[in-house]
Design a protein around this motif. Structure first.
Motif, short mmCIF file in Angstrom:
data_model
loop_
_atom_site.label_atom_id
_atom_site.label_comp_id
_atom_site.label_asym_id
_atom_site.label_seq_id
_atom_site.Cartn_x
_atom_site.Cartn_y
_atom_site.Cartn_z
N GLY A 80 0.83 -1.21 0.00
CA GLY A 80 0.00 0.00 0.00
C GLY A 80 0.86 1.26 0.00
O GLY A 80 0.54 2.23 -0.69
N LEU A 81 1.94 1.24 0.78
CA LEU A 81 2.88 2.37 0.76
C LEU A 81 3.49 2.53 -0.63
O LEU A 81 3.61 3.66 -1.14
CB LEU A 81 3.99 2.16 1.80
CG LEU A 81 3.61 2.36 3.25
CD1 LEU A 81 4.74 1.88 4.16
CD2 LEU A 81 3.29 3.81 3.52
N HIS A 82 3.88 1.44 -1.24
CA HIS A 82 4.47 1.50 -2.58
C HIS A 82 3.48 2.09 -3.59
O HIS A 82 3.84 2.97 -4.38
CB HIS A 82 4.92 0.11 -3.03
CG HIS A 82 5.23 0.02 -4.48
ND1 HIS A 82 6.35 0.61 -5.03
CD2 HIS A 82 4.56 -0.57 -5.51
CE1 HIS A 82 6.36 0.38 -6.33
NE2 HIS A 82 5.28 -0.33 -6.64
N LEU A 83 2.25 1.60 -3.58
CA LEU A 83 1.26 2.10 -4.53
C LEU A 83 0.94 3.57 -4.30
O LEU A 83 0.81 4.34 -5.24
CB LEU A 83 -0.03 1.27 -4.44
CG LEU A 83 0.04 -0.16 -4.95
CD1 LEU A 83 -1.29 -0.86 -4.71
CD2 LEU A 83 0.41 -0.20 -6.41
N GLY A 84 0.81 3.96 -3.04
CA GLY A 84 0.47 5.34 -2.74
C GLY A 84 1.59 6.31 -3.06
O GLY A 84 1.35 7.41 -3.57
N LEU A 85 2.81 5.92 -2.79
CA LEU A 85 3.94 6.81 -3.03
C LEU A 85 4.38 6.83 -4.49
O LEU A 85 5.03 7.77 -4.93
CB LEU A 85 5.12 6.44 -2.13
CG LEU A 85 4.85 6.60 -0.63
CD1 LEU A 85 6.03 6.08 0.19
CD2 LEU A 85 4.55 8.05 -0.29
N SER A 86 4.02 5.79 -5.25
CA SER A 86 4.40 5.76 -6.67
C SER A 86 3.29 6.30 -7.57
O SER A 86 3.41 6.21 -8.79
CB SER A 86 4.77 4.33 -7.09
OG SER A 86 3.63 3.51 -7.01
N HIS A 87 2.23 6.84 -6.99
CA HIS A 87 1.12 7.46 -7.73
C HIS A 87 0.44 6.48 -8.68
O HIS A 87 0.00 6.86 -9.75
CB HIS A 87 1.58 8.70 -8.49
CG HIS A 87 2.32 9.68 -7.65
ND1 HIS A 87 1.69 10.44 -6.70
CD2 HIS A 87 3.63 10.01 -7.59
CE1 HIS A 87 2.58 11.21 -6.10
NE2 HIS A 87 3.77 10.96 -6.62
N THR A 88 0.36 5.23 -8.29
CA THR A 88 -0.30 4.22 -9.11
C THR A 88 -1.80 4.43 -9.03
O THR A 88 -2.34 4.73 -7.98
CB THR A 88 0.05 2.81 -8.60
OG1 THR A 88 1.46 2.68 -8.58
CG2 THR A 88 -0.56 1.74 -9.47
N LYS A 89 -2.46 4.27 -10.18
CA LYS A 89 -3.92 4.37 -10.19
C LYS A 89 -4.49 3.27 -11.06
O LYS A 89 -3.82 2.75 -11.94
CB LYS A 89 -4.38 5.74 -10.66
CG LYS A 89 -3.79 6.21 -11.95
CD LYS A 89 -4.21 7.63 -12.23
CE LYS A 89 -3.29 8.23 -13.28
NZ LYS A 89 -3.57 9.61 -13.50
N GLY A 90 -5.70 2.89 -10.78
CA GLY A 90 -6.38 1.89 -11.58
C GLY A 90 -6.49 0.54 -10.89
O GLY A 90 -5.96 0.31 -9.81
N GLY A 91 -7.19 -0.34 -11.56
CA GLY A 91 -7.47 -1.65 -11.00
C GLY A 91 -6.31 -2.63 -11.02
O GLY A 91 -6.34 -3.62 -10.30
#
Length: 168
Positions: free
Chosen positions: A49-60
């Motif tokens: 979750g930290l990785h996704l949030g800090l890397s600005h990942t979006k989508g399914g």
């Protein structure tokens, strides 16, 4: 003080069982494995979750890959590293998956939203403007809860601010 020594010994015993290569644990020899796997899933959910949030990942794709990470990495660890008899454990495959996925999503959404505070405030002001326009239009037309709505169809249009097209 004796309780602290027992707790430390229990924790060290768990880590030794968890680090033992090809130890082939079963429910009878290592009943704590299911709880340990749940905590591993929680840690994976936090870090991913930290990785996704800090890397600005979006989508399914991020959600699906996160589901795979928290579900199958611990099972892969149990089967390949420990050689565990996963059939002897009740619900080892999916224990804690829902909680860790929820934690992953919570952290991802929080970090992603905090990065775009300006966009969020623009959206909130647009919603407030639309709500104010709808409220003023409905007060001109009479009581919305059951009165006559005015008879004519001139409710006016609510201006909607343009929204930048983004990848889904």
């Amino acid at each position: 003080n004796n309780n602290n020594n027992n707790n430390n010994n229990n924790i060290m015993s768990l880590f030794k069982k968890l680090a033992a290569w090809n130890s082939k644990p079963t429910y009878a020899t290592f009943p704590e494995l299911q709880d340990v796997i749940i905590w591993i899933r929680m840690l994976l959910g936090i870090f991913y979750g930290l990785h996704l949030g800090l890397s600005h990942t979006k989508g399914g794709v991020g959600v699906l890959f996160g589901l795979n990470v928290v579900t199958f990495l611990p099972v892969l660890y149990c089967n390949t590293y420990l050689g565990a008899d996963t059939d002897s454990y009740p619900n080892l495959t999916f224990a804690g998956v829902h909680n860790s996925l929820a934690l992953l999503l919570l952290i991802w959404i929080y970090l992603y939203t905090s990065e775009y505070a300006d966009d969020e405030s623009q959206m909130a002001s647009a919603f407030a403007m639309i709500a104010n326009n709808l409220a003023s239009d409905s007060s001109d037309m009479g009581d919305i809860t059951g009165g006559d709505m005015g008879g004519d169809d001139t409710t006016g249009s609510v201006p909607v601010p343009p929204v930048e097209e983004q990848e889904f």
